[in-house]
Design a protein around this motif. Structure first.
Motif, PDB file in Angstrom:
ATOM      1  N   GLU A 190       5.889   6.092 -24.610  1.00 40.80           N
ATOM      2  CA  GLU A 190       5.346   4.724 -24.247  1.00 40.80           C
ATOM      3  C   GLU A 190       6.426   3.891 -24.226  1.00 40.80           C
ATOM      4  N   GLU A 191       7.714   4.060 -24.918  1.00 41.87           N
ATOM      5  CA  GLU A 191       8.663   3.434 -24.794  1.00 41.87           C
ATOM      6  C   GLU A 191       9.544   3.205 -23.669  1.00 41.87           C
ATOM      7  N   ALA A 192       9.803   4.284 -23.009  1.00 40.10           N
ATOM      8  CA  ALA A 192      10.369   4.577 -21.981  1.00 40.10           C
ATOM      9  C   ALA A 192       9.589   3.975 -20.554  1.00 40.10           C
ATOM     10  N   SER A 193       8.522   4.096 -20.816  1.00 40.20           N
ATOM     11  CA  SER A 193       7.693   3.761 -19.685  1.00 40.20           C
ATOM     12  C   SER A 193       7.394   2.370 -19.527  1.00 40.20           C
ATOM     13  N   GLY A 238      -0.755   6.326 -16.343  1.00 37.33           N
ATOM     14  CA  GLY A 238      -1.134   7.192 -17.481  1.00 37.33           C
ATOM     15  C   GLY A 238      -0.429   8.616 -17.663  1.00 37.33           C
ATOM     16  N   GLU A 239      -0.321   9.118 -15.930  1.00 34.88           N
ATOM     17  CA  GLU A 239       0.455  10.274 -16.131  1.00 34.88           C
ATOM     18  C   GLU A 239       1.918  10.228 -16.754  1.00 34.88           C
ATOM     19  N   ALA A 240       2.391   9.029 -15.904  1.00 33.12           N
ATOM     20  CA  ALA A 240       3.911   8.824 -16.296  1.00 33.12           C
ATOM     21  C   ALA A 240       4.204   8.357 -17.895  1.00 33.12           C
ATOM     22  N   ARG A 241       3.180   7.827 -18.288  1.00 33.94           N
ATOM     23  CA  ARG A 241       3.284   7.626 -19.852  1.00 33.94           C
ATOM     24  C   ARG A 241       3.241   8.915 -20.684  1.00 33.94           C
ATOM     25  N   SER A 242       2.453   9.742 -20.173  1.00 33.99           N
ATOM     26  CA  SER A 242       2.635  11.078 -20.944  1.00 33.99           C
ATOM     27  C   SER A 242       3.895  11.798 -20.773  1.00 33.99           C
ATOM     28  N   THR A 243       4.505  11.495 -19.620  1.00 32.88           N
ATOM     29  CA  THR A 243       5.510  12.122 -19.155  1.00 32.88           C
ATOM     30  C   THR A 243       6.895  11.580 -19.879  1.00 32.88           C
ATOM     31  N   GLU A 264       0.891  -1.079  -0.076  1.00 33.04           N
ATOM     32  CA  GLU A 264       0.111  -0.044  -0.124  1.00 33.04           C
ATOM     33  C   GLU A 264       0.932   1.237  -0.052  1.00 33.04           C
ATOM     34  N   PRO A 265       1.851   1.512   1.204  1.00 31.12           N
ATOM     35  CA  PRO A 265       2.692   2.690   0.887  1.00 31.12           C
ATOM     36  C   PRO A 265       3.444   2.649  -0.464  1.00 31.12           C
ATOM     37  N   LEU A 266       3.859   1.487  -0.802  1.00 31.74           N
ATOM     38  CA  LEU A 266       4.868   1.441  -2.193  1.00 31.74           C
ATOM     39  C   LEU A 266       3.933   1.978  -3.268  1.00 31.74           C
ATOM     40  N   GLN A 267       2.539   1.687  -3.404  1.00 27.18           N
ATOM     41  CA  GLN A 267       1.990   2.370  -4.530  1.00 27.18           C
ATOM     42  C   GLN A 267       1.837   3.883  -4.030  1.00 27.18           C
ATOM     43  N   GLY A 268       1.486   4.186  -3.017  1.00 30.73           N
ATOM     44  CA  GLY A 268       1.413   5.757  -2.621  1.00 30.73           C
ATOM     45  C   GLY A 268       2.817   6.559  -2.981  1.00 30.73           C
ATOM     46  N   LEU A 269       3.867   5.934  -2.481  1.00 23.16           N
ATOM     47  CA  LEU A 269       5.299   6.514  -2.880  1.00 23.16           C
ATOM     48  C   LEU A 269       5.219   6.599  -4.463  1.00 23.16           C
ATOM     49  N   ALA A 270       5.042   5.447  -5.088  1.00 25.01           N
ATOM     50  CA  ALA A 270       5.232   5.681  -6.641  1.00 25.01           C
ATOM     51  C   ALA A 270       4.280   6.733  -7.366  1.00 25.01           C
ATOM     52  N   ALA A 271       3.149   6.767  -6.747  1.00 25.43           N
ATOM     53  CA  ALA A 271       2.219   8.010  -7.334  1.00 25.43           C
ATOM     54  C   ALA A 271       2.945   9.389  -6.978  1.00 25.43           C
ATOM     55  N   VAL A 272       3.626   9.415  -5.795  1.00 29.24           N
ATOM     56  CA  VAL A 272       4.176  10.997  -5.195  1.00 29.24           C
ATOM     57  C   VAL A 272       5.167  10.898  -6.315  1.00 29.24           C
ATOM     58  N   GLY A 292       8.809   6.018 -10.261  1.00 29.06           N
ATOM     59  CA  GLY A 292       7.581   5.727  -9.932  1.00 29.06           C
ATOM     60  C   GLY A 292       7.004   4.561 -10.684  1.00 29.06           C
ATOM     61  N   VAL A 293       7.327   4.459 -12.032  1.00 29.96           N
ATOM     62  CA  VAL A 293       6.729   3.398 -12.860  1.00 29.96           C
ATOM     63  C   VAL A 293       7.350   2.017 -12.386  1.00 29.96           C
TER      64      VAL A 293
END
Length: 212
Positions: A178-181, A170-175, A122-130, A140-141
């Motif tokens: 697609e290939e890097a994410s 989705g936000e990470a893919r935009s940043t 749970e905190p691992l997902q939260g930290l990834a989002a942050v 994060g990805v």
């Protein structure tokens, strides 16, 4: 005390939030009269969770911070980890990303120390989002993918409304593109639990100081 806590929990599950919070408050008052810090912690944390789930962050914040202080006082290692996670959740939703990251890392450290990989996700997902919101989308990805791999092995997971992550992938893919994410995701899938923890704590700051 258990009966009061359980009836309050059942009321919450039935959708009677006001009734549940009233019973949790009653339990807190009784626990304070008895001088039982552990029970006070449990009832205060429940009230904080209830406020969080109804989007009353101003009410939730002091309650969950108090519950964490009490967990540290009692030495309940699981409650300490859960308390840090709860504090991080509110901090993230309030936009205090550095504070959220610090508490997520403390929660990860605590749960990993207990050998509780399921609770650590749970905190691992939260930290990834942050990390994604804060500009480190690649890490994060990788953490999201590592978390997904851990979850696949262990099964289960918290209710989606509890984490409230939005769509960080989705936000990470935009940043990243697609290939890097996808590359970051594939790298994360190969991580062990220890690898994921090491990556999550790689830019750790000094431990969060105890609140007054």
């Amino acid at each position: 005390m258990d009966a009061l806590y359980n009836t309050a929990s059942m009321a919450a599950l039935d959708g009677d939030v006001a009734g549940a919070l009233g019973r949790f408050g009653e339990g807190e008052r009784l626990a304070r009269e008895l001088g039982d810090d552990h029970e006070v912690m449990r009832f205060v944390a429940a009230q904080g969770y209830g406020a969080f789930m109804t989007d009353d962050l101003a009410t939730a914040r002091p309650l969950i911070e108090e519950s964490l202080t009490l967990a540290e006082r009692t030495g309940d290692r699981f409650a300490i980890g859960a308390g840090h996670h709860m504090v991080a959740q509110v901090a993230r939703l309030e936009g205090r990303l550095d504070d959220a990251a610090s508490h997520y890392r403390e929660a990860i450290r605590a749960m990993h120390g207990l050998g509780d990989a399921a609770s650590m996700t749970e905190p691992l997902q939260g930290l990834a989002a942050v990390k994604i919101v804060g500009g480190d989308a690649e890490l994060g990805v990788r953490l999201l993918a590592a978390n997904a791999a851990i979850r696949e092995r262990l099964g289960g997971g918290p209710p989606p409304e509890w984490l409230r992550l939005g769509d960080p992938l989705g936000e990470a893919r935009s940043t990243l593109g697609e290939e890097a994410s996808q590359s970051a995701w594939n790298a994360g899938l190969t991580m062990s639990v220890d690898d994921a923890v090491a990556a999550a704590l790689s830019d750790d700051q000094p431990p969060v100081s105890k609140r007054k």
